[in-house]
Write a protein that holds these residues in place. Structure first.
Motif, PDB file in Angstrom:
ATOM      1  N   ASP A 181       0.819  -1.208   0.000  1.00 17.32           N
ATOM      2  CA  ASP A 181       0.000   0.000   0.000  1.00 17.32           C
ATOM      3  C   ASP A 181       0.855   1.261   0.000  1.00 17.32           C
ATOM      4  N   SER A 182       1.987   1.222   0.714  1.00 14.76           N
ATOM      5  CA  SER A 182       2.886   2.385   0.740  1.00 14.76           C
ATOM      6  C   SER A 182       3.433   2.674  -0.644  1.00 14.76           C
ATOM      7  N   LEU A 183       3.770   1.615  -1.390  1.00  9.16           N
ATOM      8  CA  LEU A 183       4.267   1.803  -2.751  1.00  9.16           C
ATOM      9  C   LEU A 183       3.216   2.459  -3.633  1.00  9.16           C
ATOM     10  N   ARG A 184       1.972   2.036  -3.478  1.00  7.28           N
ATOM     11  CA  ARG A 184       0.881   2.638  -4.251  1.00  7.28           C
ATOM     12  C   ARG A 184       0.725   4.120  -3.922  1.00  7.28           C
ATOM     13  N   ILE A 185       0.844   4.452  -2.648  1.00  5.59           N
ATOM     14  CA  ILE A 185       0.715   5.852  -2.241  1.00  5.59           C
ATOM     15  C   ILE A 185       1.895   6.678  -2.749  1.00  5.59           C
ATOM     16  N   VAL A 186       3.098   6.111  -2.676  1.00  5.81           N
ATOM     17  CA  VAL A 186       4.285   6.825  -3.157  1.00  5.81           C
ATOM     18  C   VAL A 186       4.173   7.109  -4.644  1.00  5.81           C
ATOM     19  N   VAL A 187       3.659   6.159  -5.413  1.00  9.45           N
ATOM     20  CA  VAL A 187       3.478   6.369  -6.854  1.00  9.45           C
ATOM     21  C   VAL A 187       2.503   7.517  -7.098  1.00  9.45           C
ATOM     22  N   ARG A 188       1.395   7.515  -6.360  1.00  9.32           N
ATOM     23  CA  ARG A 188       0.429   8.612  -6.494  1.00  9.32           C
ATOM     24  C   ARG A 188       1.063   9.947  -6.128  1.00  9.32           C
ATOM     25  N   ALA A 189       1.802   9.953  -5.028  1.00  8.38           N
ATOM     26  CA  ALA A 189       2.440  11.195  -4.584  1.00  8.38           C
ATOM     27  C   ALA A 189       3.487  11.666  -5.587  1.00  8.38           C
ATOM     28  N   ALA A 190       4.230  10.725  -6.176  1.00  7.92           N
ATOM     29  CA  ALA A 190       5.247  11.088  -7.158  1.00  7.92           C
ATOM     30  C   ALA A 190       4.608  11.722  -8.391  1.00  7.92           C
ATOM     31  N   LEU A 191       3.474  11.185  -8.828  1.00  3.42           N
ATOM     32  CA  LEU A 191       2.775  11.758  -9.984  1.00  3.42           C
ATOM     33  C   LEU A 191       2.323  13.188  -9.682  1.00  3.42           C
ATOM     34  N   TRP A 192       1.790  13.385  -8.480  1.00  2.00           N
ATOM     35  CA  TRP A 192       1.426  14.741  -8.066  1.00  2.00           C
ATOM     36  C   TRP A 192       2.656  15.645  -8.017  1.00  2.00           C
ATOM     37  N   GLY A 193       3.769  15.108  -7.529  1.00  2.72           N
ATOM     38  CA  GLY A 193       4.992  15.898  -7.437  1.00  2.72           C
ATOM     39  C   GLY A 193       5.488  16.349  -8.799  1.00  2.72           C
ATOM     40  N   VAL A 194       5.462  15.464  -9.779  1.00  3.94           N
ATOM     41  CA  VAL A 194       5.884  15.818 -11.136  1.00  3.94           C
ATOM     42  C   VAL A 194       4.960  16.882 -11.720  1.00  3.94           C
ATOM     43  N   LEU A 195       3.647  16.711 -11.516  1.00  4.25           N
ATOM     44  CA  LEU A 195       2.679  17.687 -12.019  1.00  4.25           C
ATOM     45  C   LEU A 195       2.898  19.062 -11.400  1.00  4.25           C
ATOM     46  N   LEU A 196       3.058  19.087 -10.084  1.00  3.05           N
ATOM     47  CA  LEU A 196       3.253  20.366  -9.402  1.00  3.05           C
ATOM     48  C   LEU A 196       4.579  21.001  -9.775  1.00  3.05           C
ATOM     49  N   PHE A 197       5.605  20.169  -9.989  1.00  6.58           N
ATOM     50  CA  PHE A 197       6.906  20.707 -10.392  1.00  6.58           C
ATOM     51  C   PHE A 197       6.789  21.374 -11.760  1.00  6.58           C
ATOM     52  N   ALA A 198       6.053  20.737 -12.668  1.00  3.20           N
ATOM     53  CA  ALA A 198       5.861  21.321 -13.998  1.00  3.20           C
ATOM     54  C   ALA A 198       5.076  22.629 -13.906  1.00  3.20           C
ATOM     55  N   CYS A 199       4.060  22.652 -13.033  1.00  2.00           N
ATOM     56  CA  CYS A 199       3.268  23.874 -12.857  1.00  2.00           C
ATOM     57  C   CYS A 199       4.085  24.991 -12.207  1.00  2.00           C
ATOM     58  N   GLY A 200       5.172  24.618 -11.557  1.00  5.75           N
ATOM     59  CA  GLY A 200       6.026  25.613 -10.914  1.00  5.75           C
ATOM     60  C   GLY A 200       6.673  26.574 -11.893  1.00  5.75           C
ATOM     61  N   PHE A 201       6.705  26.214 -13.164  1.00  6.54           N
ATOM     62  CA  PHE A 201       7.295  27.092 -14.176  1.00  6.54           C
ATOM     63  C   PHE A 201       6.303  28.137 -14.678  1.00  6.54           C
ATOM     64  N   ILE A 202       5.035  28.036 -14.270  1.00 10.39           N
ATOM     65  CA  ILE A 202       4.051  29.048 -14.656  1.00 10.39           C
ATOM     66  C   ILE A 202       4.350  30.338 -13.891  1.00 10.39           C
ATOM     67  N   PRO A 203       4.523  31.458 -14.598  1.00 12.26           N
ATOM     68  CA  PRO A 203       4.856  32.720 -13.924  1.00 12.26           C
ATOM     69  C   PRO A 203       3.838  33.074 -12.845  1.00 12.26           C
ATOM     70  N   VAL A 204       4.317  33.589 -11.740  1.00  8.02           N
ATOM     71  CA  VAL A 204       3.544  34.045 -10.585  1.00  8.02           C
ATOM     72  C   VAL A 204       2.828  32.887  -9.888  1.00  8.02           C
ATOM     73  N   VAL A 205       1.935  32.198 -10.598  1.00  5.53           N
ATOM     74  CA  VAL A 205       1.183  31.083 -10.006  1.00  5.53           C
ATOM     75  C   VAL A 205       2.135  30.004  -9.501  1.00  5.53           C
ATOM     76  N   GLY A 206       3.153  29.715 -10.304  1.00  3.92           N
ATOM     77  CA  GLY A 206       4.101  28.674  -9.936  1.00  3.92           C
ATOM     78  C   GLY A 206       4.903  28.998  -8.691  1.00  3.92           C
TER      79      GLY A 206
END
Length: 274
Positions: free
Chosen positions: A138-163
């Motif tokens: 179950d921890s592995l499943r949660i880590v995978v979900r969290a990693a996907l969120w992390g990649v998405l948020l990291f990409a959104c971090g390049f959006i000016p001001v909002v990021g």
């Protein structure tokens, strides 16, 4: 009191519980210290050899002129370390709980007995190896979900001001949600509640989860703090698990006023882990 405040109150209750039970707190520190040493070693190694790893992974840039080569690889090295740090924060709880499964199971059971009106603590009835397997899976499943969120948020971090403003705040709420899932899993797995059902329970009361997990996520960014807060976080998450399942909580075990509280019964759907 809103669910946001209730969640934060459970976090504080958990810390007060371990403060009154010094022996349980001392044993609860051991897994966190082991995990801290392992993670610190990994991050130090990445800081020392991360640039070499980036150089090895980008041979196509060898012929670039200065300063572009240095800027490009320096940026990738910083990104690599930032992602590793984010992953460390997200996975620290999962790894610590896995290493300290017997410690935290014992601590969580003691909390259940302390606050249960009849002094009863639910038991899974499963052998230790089975509990470890379910926890790791179950921890592995949660880590995978969290990693996907992390990649998405990291990409959104390049959006000016909002990021640079909104995205970091969302990141703390997301991290807080996953931290809470990992921590409440200690008590909920003993009650044979599957991962999908656990996630449904947490999503049904997101503000409660955020009130508990988001301050914890912020605190975990401070070096060494996670180690000292983990035992209390497990204790508080056990109280929250009882709330989510509508179980009575004898408040004199948690705070000292002798009251018994009952939360609304959650939606049905829990079943034995596969």
């Amino acid at each position: 009191m809103s669910d946001l405040g209730v969640g934060f109150r459970y976090l504080l209750k958990g810390q007060r519980w371990v403060a009154r039970h010094g022996r349980s707190y001392g044993f609860g520190l051991i897994p966190g210290l082991i995990t801290l040493v392992l993670y610190a070693g990994a991050l130090v190694a990445l800081a020392l050899w991360g640039e070499d790893a980036v150089t090895w992974a980008t041979p196509f840039a060898d012929g670039w002129s200065s300063p572009w080569l240095g800027l490009f690889r320096g940026f990738l090295t910083a990104v690599l370390f930032a992602l590793a740090l984010l992953l460390a924060v997200v996975t620290f709880t999962a790894v610590t709980l896995l290493i300290g499964q017997p410690f935290y199971e014992n601590l969580s059971e003691k909390v259940d007995r302390d606050v249960s009106p009849d002094g009863h603590a639910p038991e899974s009835g499963l052998p230790l190896w089975r509990e470890l397997w379910i926890s790791a899976r179950d921890s592995l499943r949660i880590v995978v979900r969290a990693a996907l969120w992390g990649v998405l948020l990291f990409a959104c971090g390049f959006i000016p001001v909002v990021g640079q403003t909104v995205v970091p705040v969302i990141g703390f709420f997301v991290t807080g949600f996953f931290l809470t899932e990992e921590l409440t899993a200690v008590a909920l797995q003993r009650r044979s509640v599957e991962l999908r059902t656990r996630l449904g329970l947490l999503r049904s009361r997101k503000t409660l989860v955020w009130g508990f997990g988001t301050p914890l996520a912020v605190a975990f960014l401070v070096p060494f703090v996670a180690v000292f807060l983990m035992p209390g976080a497990v204790a508080g998450a056990t109280l929250m698990a009882r709330d989510l399942l509508g179980e009575e909580i004898r408040e004199d075990g948690a705070e000292g006023d002798g009251a018994v509280t009952t939360s609304p019964q959650p939606p049905s759907g829990s079943s034995s882990p596969a």
